[in-house]
Design a protein around this motif. Structure first.
Motif, short mmCIF file in Angstrom:
data_model
loop_
_atom_site.label_atom_id
_atom_site.label_comp_id
_atom_site.label_asym_id
_atom_site.label_seq_id
_atom_site.Cartn_x
_atom_site.Cartn_y
_atom_site.Cartn_z
N LEU A 1 4.11 -5.16 -27.72
CA LEU A 1 2.97 -5.35 -26.85
C LEU A 1 3.36 -5.10 -25.40
O LEU A 1 2.64 -4.44 -24.66
N ARG A 2 4.53 -5.60 -24.99
CA ARG A 2 4.99 -5.37 -23.62
C ARG A 2 5.18 -3.88 -23.36
O ARG A 2 4.77 -3.36 -22.33
N GLN A 3 5.76 -3.18 -24.31
CA GLN A 3 5.94 -1.74 -24.16
C GLN A 3 4.60 -1.03 -24.08
O GLN A 3 4.42 -0.12 -23.27
N TYR A 4 3.63 -1.45 -24.89
CA TYR A 4 2.30 -0.87 -24.85
C TYR A 4 1.67 -1.07 -23.47
O TYR A 4 1.07 -0.14 -22.92
N ILE A 5 1.78 -2.27 -22.94
CA ILE A 5 1.22 -2.55 -21.61
C ILE A 5 1.87 -1.67 -20.56
O ILE A 5 1.18 -1.07 -19.73
N LEU A 6 3.19 -1.57 -20.57
CA LEU A 6 3.91 -0.74 -19.60
C LEU A 6 3.50 0.73 -19.71
O LEU A 6 3.26 1.39 -18.70
N LEU B 1 7.17 -1.39 -8.34
CA LEU B 1 5.92 -2.02 -8.79
C LEU B 1 6.08 -2.69 -10.15
O LEU B 1 5.58 -3.80 -10.36
N PHE B 2 6.76 -2.03 -11.07
CA PHE B 2 6.99 -2.65 -12.37
C PHE B 2 7.81 -3.93 -12.23
O PHE B 2 7.54 -4.93 -12.88
N GLU B 3 8.81 -3.89 -11.36
CA GLU B 3 9.64 -5.08 -11.13
C GLU B 3 8.79 -6.20 -10.52
O GLU B 3 8.92 -7.37 -10.91
N LEU B 4 7.92 -5.85 -9.61
CA LEU B 4 7.06 -6.83 -8.96
C LEU B 4 6.11 -7.49 -9.96
O LEU B 4 5.87 -8.70 -9.91
N TYR B 5 5.58 -6.70 -10.87
CA TYR B 5 4.58 -7.20 -11.81
C TYR B 5 5.13 -7.59 -13.17
O TYR B 5 4.38 -8.01 -14.05
N MET B 6 6.44 -7.47 -13.39
CA MET B 6 7.02 -7.78 -14.70
C MET B 6 6.75 -9.22 -15.14
O MET B 6 6.45 -9.44 -16.33
N ASN C 1 6.77 9.05 -7.03
CA ASN C 1 8.06 8.51 -6.63
C ASN C 1 8.51 7.48 -7.66
O ASN C 1 7.90 6.42 -7.81
N GLU C 2 9.58 7.80 -8.39
CA GLU C 2 10.04 6.93 -9.47
C GLU C 2 10.58 5.60 -8.96
O GLU C 2 10.42 4.58 -9.63
N ASP C 3 11.21 5.59 -7.79
CA ASP C 3 11.72 4.34 -7.22
C ASP C 3 10.56 3.40 -6.88
O ASP C 3 10.64 2.19 -7.10
N ALA C 4 9.48 3.95 -6.34
CA ALA C 4 8.31 3.14 -6.01
C ALA C 4 7.67 2.58 -7.29
O ALA C 4 7.26 1.42 -7.33
N LEU C 5 7.62 3.39 -8.32
CA LEU C 5 7.07 2.95 -9.59
C LEU C 5 7.91 1.81 -10.17
O LEU C 5 7.38 0.80 -10.64
N ARG D 1 0.84 -1.21 0.00
CA ARG D 1 0.00 0.00 0.00
C ARG D 1 0.87 1.26 0.00
O ARG D 1 0.60 2.22 -0.72
N GLN D 2 1.95 1.24 0.78
CA GLN D 2 2.85 2.39 0.85
C GLN D 2 3.58 2.61 -0.48
O GLN D 2 3.70 3.73 -0.96
N VAL D 3 4.07 1.52 -1.06
CA VAL D 3 4.77 1.62 -2.35
C VAL D 3 3.82 2.12 -3.43
O VAL D 3 4.17 3.00 -4.22
N LEU D 4 2.60 1.60 -3.44
CA LEU D 4 1.61 2.04 -4.42
C LEU D 4 1.28 3.51 -4.23
O LEU D 4 1.22 4.28 -5.19
N SER D 5 1.09 3.92 -3.00
CA SER D 5 0.80 5.33 -2.71
C SER D 5 1.96 6.23 -3.15
O SER D 5 1.74 7.27 -3.76
N ASP D 6 3.18 5.80 -2.87
CA ASP D 6 4.34 6.58 -3.28
C ASP D 6 4.43 6.67 -4.81
O ASP D 6 4.75 7.73 -5.36
N ALA D 7 4.13 5.58 -5.50
CA ALA D 7 4.19 5.58 -6.96
C ALA D 7 3.13 6.52 -7.54
O ALA D 7 3.40 7.26 -8.48
#
Length: 63
Positions: free
Chosen positions: A46-51, A24-29, A17-21, A7-13
Motif C-alpha cells: 500500500l505504501r508503494q502504491y501511494i508513492l 518532498l517524499f522525505e517531508l511527507y513520509m 528535479n529528483e533531489d526536490a522530489l 513552493r520552490q521545492v515543489l516547483s523544482d520537483a
C-alpha cells in the motif's frame, strides 16, 4: 521550511528535479506511512502504491 522554500521545492520537483522530489517524499513520509497501515500493520504494498501514485501525478500539479 518556509512557504516560499516549499513552493520552490515543489516547483523544482514538478520540473523533474529528483533531489526536490526526494525532499518532498522525505517531508511527507510520516503522513504516507500513517495512511499505509491496514489492521494495525504497515502494508508495504500500500505504501508503494501511494508513492507511485503521487509520483505519477506530479506533472499535473499546478502552483
Amino acid at each position: 521550511m518556509t512557504k516560499d522554500d516549499f513552493r520552490q521545492v515543489l516547483s523544482d520537483a514538478i520540473n523533474g528535479n529528483e533531489d526536490a522530489l526526494a525532499t518532498l517524499f522525505e517531508l511527507y513520509m510520516p503522513l504516507i506511512n500513517r495512511y499505509s497501515y491496514v489492521d494495525g500493520m504497515l502494508d508495504e504494498d500500500l505504501r508503494q502504491y501511494i508513492l507511485l501514485h503521487i509520483f505519477e501525478k506530479f506533472g499535473q500539479f499546478e502552483i
